[in-house]
Design an enzyme around this catalytic site. Sequence first.
Site, mmCIF file in Angstrom:
data_model
loop_
_atom_site.group_PDB
_atom_site.id
_atom_site.type_symbol
_atom_site.label_atom_id
_atom_site.label_comp_id
_atom_site.label_asym_id
_atom_site.label_seq_id
_atom_site.Cartn_x
_atom_site.Cartn_y
_atom_site.Cartn_z
ATOM 1 N N GLY A 39 -3.831 -10.742 1.902
ATOM 2 C CA GLY A 39 -4.091 -11.373 0.518
ATOM 3 C C GLY A 39 -2.920 -11.081 -0.366
ATOM 4 C CG HIS A 40 0.460 -12.387 -0.799
ATOM 5 N ND1 HIS A 40 0.424 -10.846 -0.167
ATOM 6 C CD2 HIS A 40 1.159 -12.926 -0.223
ATOM 7 C CE1 HIS A 40 1.310 -11.040 0.704
ATOM 8 N NE2 HIS A 40 1.551 -12.202 0.937
ATOM 9 C CG ASP A 74 -3.868 -3.862 0.660
ATOM 10 O OD1 ASP A 74 -3.945 -4.974 0.717
ATOM 11 O OD2 ASP A 74 -4.424 -3.000 1.382
ATOM 12 C CD GLN A 88 -1.829 -8.898 8.056
ATOM 13 O OE1 GLN A 88 -0.961 -9.339 8.585
ATOM 14 N NE2 GLN A 88 -2.919 -9.606 7.855
ATOM 15 C CE LYS A 104 2.684 -7.888 2.550
ATOM 16 N NZ LYS A 104 1.681 -6.697 2.329
#
Length: 429
Positions: A40-41, A13, A223, A16
Amino acid sequence: MSNVVVIGSQWGDEGKGKVVDWLASRADVVVRFQGGHNAGHTLVVNGTSYKLSLLPSGVVRGTPSVIGNGVVIDPWALSREIGVLSGQGVTVTPDVLMIADNCALILPLHGHLDRAREEAAGKGKIGTTGRGIGPAYEDKVARRAIRVCDLADPDSLDMKIDRLLTHHNALLKGLGAKTLDAASIRAELEEIAPHILPYARPVWRELAAYRKMGKRILFEGAQGALLDVDHGTYPFVTSSNTLAGQAAVGSGMGPGGIGYVLGITKAYTTRVGEGPFPTELFDDKGERLGVRGHEFGTVTGRKRRCGWFDAVLVRQSVKLGGIDGIALTKLDVLDGFDTLKVCVAYRLDGKEIDYFPSSMSEQARVEPVFEEMEGWTQSTEGARSFAELPATAVKYVRRIEELIEAPVALLSTSPERDDTILMHDPFED
């Protein structure tokens, strides 16, 4: 010219998605090399947010994008994600997206087992997303996984499903959960296969060709380093290796293909789920960081725990991950704090140490040693040059560089793609 590997230097988080998207504008191909749809991005492009879990960030701008063999794929989640992007005007075709045909699949049974185990663990849960990533990796290393290429070989599916269920049904019975039926699993796989197989190919050949042509390759991690299954805060980690070395194994490129390693680093610290967090704040300052930083998981929506910047942990990630430079994100979230704190060491049983220990009990006992710094009242949001930053913000950035023993290559001052200060070009290393 160098290929670039992007990894998170904290617990994920770190921002990225935005940085990878910014770098993707200058890359010829983008590669995901580990993780699953638990990552998640969020990309913000011209005011539109794109939330990606499995797809590499390059797909939004039409850059050839690869899901490497180190990724575990939920084909239904991938199909839904492609559909959502299509609804936002982004067309994902086999010319843009390539999937390694030797990727292991995440099946519904993996999520079923994941959730059943977490429920049975009670207070001993490790805080998984319940999406089946861990059980899928377990099946991969136990050599019973169903892979993307198996979808094109229906004659072998019955044997592989039976072998898989011999293991999984025994576990589910032991947990008191409902067992699974082979025929229904086969039917589900036959139904999803046409949605995935057009993208499948031996991507290592494609990447070898790109490398031979001297193309710029961007490797996108998921991650963060502190969630690495070997070097993270075990057992509160993910089920894959998240460090830069995995880019070689998880893509089929080989170690010679790795160039500059960029560690994405948030200007403070956050964590989702269970596990140690030495600098966590439980007061109004922690709440303020969470609100200002919009600290909710892209995938799960879970609220993130927030705390001061931990230079000890990031320095450890720099060493473990071979990080050449960092991209410092969310500096603007710190605007308006009168004072800031940075963790410069730990105290363990009365002794000061300069690293985070491996033992779970020792991790729980470490106490942060803080250095206090002056904050700033001016806004840094949207700054696009170092000269636009307040002097105390510059001092904060420089002190972080000293403490983590790595330079700041990029500085992000908002979620917008262009609100980025380039201090060193990773591709020109």
